[in-house]
Design an enzyme around this catalytic site. Structure first.
Site, mmCIF file in Angstrom:
data_model
loop_
_atom_site.group_PDB
_atom_site.id
_atom_site.type_symbol
_atom_site.label_atom_id
_atom_site.label_comp_id
_atom_site.label_asym_id
_atom_site.label_seq_id
_atom_site.Cartn_x
_atom_site.Cartn_y
_atom_site.Cartn_z
ATOM 1 N N HIS A 306 49.113 52.613 -2.958
ATOM 2 C CA HIS A 306 49.120 54.362 -3.249
ATOM 3 C C HIS A 306 48.071 54.950 -3.430
ATOM 4 O O HIS A 306 47.009 54.180 -4.110
ATOM 5 C CB HIS A 306 50.006 54.775 -4.490
ATOM 6 C CG HIS A 306 50.579 56.033 -4.351
ATOM 7 N ND1 HIS A 306 50.041 56.971 -4.768
ATOM 8 C CD2 HIS A 306 51.824 56.380 -3.639
ATOM 9 C CE1 HIS A 306 50.778 58.188 -4.410
ATOM 10 N NE2 HIS A 306 51.879 57.830 -3.801
ATOM 11 N N ASP A 363 58.679 53.688 -2.030
ATOM 12 C CA ASP A 363 59.361 53.222 -0.917
ATOM 13 C C ASP A 363 59.711 51.734 -1.051
ATOM 14 O O ASP A 363 60.704 51.348 -0.009
ATOM 15 C CB ASP A 363 58.490 53.519 0.326
ATOM 16 C CG ASP A 363 58.447 54.998 0.611
ATOM 17 O OD1 ASP A 363 59.374 55.690 0.364
ATOM 18 O OD2 ASP A 363 57.368 55.431 1.151
HETATM 19 N N1 ACO Z 1 48.802 46.076 2.304
HETATM 20 C C1 ACO Z 1 47.777 45.285 2.430
HETATM 21 N N2 ACO Z 1 46.491 45.944 2.187
HETATM 22 C C2 ACO Z 1 46.644 47.261 1.804
HETATM 23 C C3 ACO Z 1 47.799 47.754 1.466
HETATM 24 C C4 ACO Z 1 48.937 47.107 1.826
HETATM 25 N N3 ACO Z 1 50.037 47.792 1.508
HETATM 26 N N4 ACO Z 1 47.421 48.961 0.943
HETATM 27 C C5 ACO Z 1 46.252 48.909 1.036
HETATM 28 N N5 ACO Z 1 45.415 47.997 1.383
HETATM 29 C C6 ACO Z 1 44.307 47.401 1.406
HETATM 30 C C7 ACO Z 1 43.456 48.293 2.558
HETATM 31 O O1 ACO Z 1 43.580 47.373 3.827
HETATM 32 C C8 ACO Z 1 42.225 48.578 1.911
HETATM 33 O O2 ACO Z 1 41.329 47.490 2.059
HETATM 34 P P1 ACO Z 1 39.780 47.367 2.299
HETATM 35 O O3 ACO Z 1 39.135 47.754 1.184
HETATM 36 O O4 ACO Z 1 39.247 45.928 2.638
HETATM 37 O O5 ACO Z 1 39.581 48.405 3.514
HETATM 38 C C9 ACO Z 1 42.238 48.953 0.509
HETATM 39 O O6 ACO Z 1 43.507 48.321 0.403
HETATM 40 C C10 ACO Z 1 42.652 50.205 0.255
HETATM 41 O O7 ACO Z 1 43.527 50.778 1.043
HETATM 42 P P2 ACO Z 1 43.295 52.156 1.779
HETATM 43 O O8 ACO Z 1 44.355 52.381 3.010
HETATM 44 O O9 ACO Z 1 41.924 52.637 1.920
HETATM 45 O O10 ACO Z 1 43.982 53.155 0.393
HETATM 46 P P3 ACO Z 1 44.588 54.593 0.722
HETATM 47 O O11 ACO Z 1 44.485 55.054 -0.604
HETATM 48 O O12 ACO Z 1 43.790 55.343 1.849
HETATM 49 O O13 ACO Z 1 46.210 54.467 1.363
HETATM 50 C C11 ACO Z 1 48.272 53.974 1.590
HETATM 51 C C12 ACO Z 1 47.347 54.304 0.615
HETATM 52 C C13 ACO Z 1 48.332 54.691 2.861
HETATM 53 C C14 ACO Z 1 49.699 54.004 0.758
HETATM 54 C C15 ACO Z 1 48.320 52.594 1.649
HETATM 55 O O14 ACO Z 1 48.197 51.856 0.479
HETATM 56 C C16 ACO Z 1 49.294 51.690 2.535
HETATM 57 O O15 ACO Z 1 49.175 51.911 3.912
HETATM 58 N N6 ACO Z 1 50.378 51.297 2.139
HETATM 59 C C17 ACO Z 1 51.367 50.812 2.994
HETATM 60 C C18 ACO Z 1 52.259 51.992 3.318
HETATM 61 C C19 ACO Z 1 53.166 52.556 2.620
HETATM 62 O O16 ACO Z 1 53.799 51.661 1.656
HETATM 63 N N7 ACO Z 1 53.334 53.773 2.004
HETATM 64 C C20 ACO Z 1 54.142 54.775 1.311
HETATM 65 C C21 ACO Z 1 53.062 55.208 0.288
HETATM 66 S S1 ACO Z 1 54.128 56.048 -0.857
HETATM 67 C C22 ACO Z 1 54.390 57.355 -0.133
HETATM 68 O O17 ACO Z 1 53.733 57.834 0.581
HETATM 69 C C23 ACO Z 1 55.588 58.059 -0.439
#
Ligand code: ACO
Length: 425
Positions: A306, A363
């Site tokens: 998140h 979620d």
């Molecule tokens: N699985 C694997 N790796 C992940 C995940 C995940 N679910 N979430 C983040 N990471 C990793 C990224 O690849 C990134 O790695 P890096 O530093 O090597 O590049 C690091 O963790 C940081 O992730 P970001 O995408 O930069 O974090 P951001 O804050 O931009 O994204 C998000 C948050 C979009 C929710 C992300 O965690 C994600 O894609 N999660 C999966 C989708 C999801 O569950 N979305 C629902 C969110 S809750 C809502 O909106 C109601």
């Protein structure tokens, strides 16, 4: 007042530091470009506050979520979705009189215009209900054009808000009925909000539906937990689109589209698809974790991570307990829950997930709960939209109430070619 100083080419510029009621600090750079000729660059808005807001407070480190000051745990336990909707939109819990008026407005606005119902005939049976929802919400502008200009002094906004909160539920249920080819079930004036939704979704001439009070309670809690989450992708979209002074329905339509994406509200459907794939392909939860950590692979563990929460999402905590209670009550054996629990256990112990602070988000468990209460998978994100609607409306209104009112318009740093001449090609 505290100030922050920025030094550019030896010249010091001072900017005020402002502080929120819970001690959050920001450097107010409103005058930055005028004073220095520079803008800030913050791709993905990781450090950018777009507004001052009195609606929702989140502490992502401590796992705190409050609406108008009330902890989410208390609202989930004691409130109903419509009461929480009133709290968000009007800033306070309703008095008995306000509750009566609000409830009356919801009842009066629950039906869809008979002409508009015919729109459903044009959608293919396989149309995703999120596409139908966004289309139908925008179509409300055709039927209620008198609300193009909102008069906040009269009750036009109140009627418009109630109309949306009530009709979104009917549109959602009808999109499901359309997809399975069953006749629409009209809303009842004597049913509360969630009961009415379940009734419209599942009642049919051949299978009358008895609403189970426990399922109605779970639905209330799910919608309460979805109801607002400050400046997330869809809410920021509602504010940005609304800042052009377009009407509420079109602003909300944009929010619904933003919510649909798999990185945002669409993740609840993705979680279940992911769990089903693990089950179907015989992939182990461990292999799934390895795929999520593999940087050469774009696969993400849906329902984890998140932007704001860097600890356990408080909504996921509530939903996990609710899941256990529902499984016990229904006495079902749900293999997807076992896979989910194993994934969660592995993730919480995993070095990569711990280092990146990736915990289950709302979620992860909401999809499982929707499945347990019989909501079809392609309706999960629609459920999220129904829940999030009062938050979007509250944020849209707050934006309109903010003075001075400004259209939202970020800047950019141009990186394309310098001047070219057509004749030189
Ligand atoms: N699985 C694997 N790796 C992940 C995940 C995940 N679910 N979430 C983040 N990471 C990793 C990224 O690849 C990134 O790695 P890096 O530093 O090597 O590049 C690091 O963790 C940081 O992730 P970001 O995408 O930069 O974090 P951001 O804050 O931009 O994204 C998000 C948050 C979009 C929710 C992300 O965690 C994600 O894609 N999660 C999966 C989708 C999801 O569950 N979305 C629902 C969110 S809750 C809502 O909106 C109601």
């Amino acid at each position: 007042m505290k100030q922050a100083e920025i030094i550019i080419d030896g010249t010091t510029y001072a900017f005020p530091i402002i502080e929120g009621t819970e001690g959050e600090k920001a450097i107010d750079i409103t005058a930055l470009r005028d004073k220095t000729g520079h803008i800030t660059l913050d791709v993905g808005y990781q450090n950018t506050g777009s507004c001052l807001s009195a609606i929702t407070y989140i502490d992502g480190e401590k796992g705190i979520l409050r609406y108008r000051g009330y902890p989410i745990e208390e609202l989930a336990e004691k409130s109903s979705f419509t009461e929480t909707a009133h709290l968000l939109v009007y800033g306070h819990l309703p008095s008995p009189e306000e509750r009566k008026v609000f409830s009356q407005r919801l009842t009066e606005n629950s039906m869809i215009h008979e002409e508009m119902i015919r729109f459903f005939d044009s959608f293919p049976l396989k149309a995703h209900p999120m596409a139908i929802l966004s289309t139908m919400v925008n179509a409300l502008t055709v039927y209620y054009p008198e609300f193009f200009t909102v008069d906040f002094e009269s009750d036009t906004f109140d009627i418009m808000a109630a109309r949306l909160i009530s009709k979104i539920r009917t549109i959602a249920a009808y999109s499901h009925k359309h997809s399975i080819g069953e006749p629409f079930v009209y809303p009842r004036h004597d049913y509360p909000y969630c009961t009415n939704f379940l009734y419209m979704m599942f009642d049919s001439p051949v299978h009358p539906y008895e609403v189970d009070p426990d399922i109605e309670k779970v639905l209330n809690i799910l919608l309460i937990l979805h109801a607002d989450h400050e400046q997330n992708c869809s809410t920021s979209t509602v504010r940005l689109v609304g800042s052009s002074m377009v009407n509420l329905y079109s602003s909300i339509c944009a929010g619904i589209c933003a919510l649909w994406g798999p990185l945002h509200g669409g993740a609840n459907q993705e979680v279940i698809d992911m769990l089903k794939n693990i089950q179907k392909d015989g992939m182990t939860p461990k292999q799934c974790m390895e795929a999520a950590k593999d940087r050469s692979n774009s696969f993400r563990l849906f329902g984890f991570g998140h932007r704001v929460y860097k600890s356990y999402d408080p909504r996921a905590k509530i939903l996990k307990t609710l899941c256990d209670a529902m499984v016990a009550k229904l006495g079902v054996k749900e293999p997807l829950i076992d896979i989910a629990l194993e994934l969660e256990r592995l993730a919480l112990e995993d070095e990569f997930f711990r280092e990146k602070k990736l915990y289950p988000n709302v979620d992860f468990y909401s999809g499982i709960l929707y499945r347990l209460i019989g909501i079809p998978t392609n309706m999960y994100t629609v459920m999220f939209a129904i829940g999030r609607l009062p938050g979007w409306i509250a944020q849209w209104k707050e934006m309109h109430d903010t003075k001075p009112f400004r259209i939202g318009r970020p800047r950019q740093i141009y990186t394309g070619p310098s001047l070219k001449r057509y004749e030189d090609e």
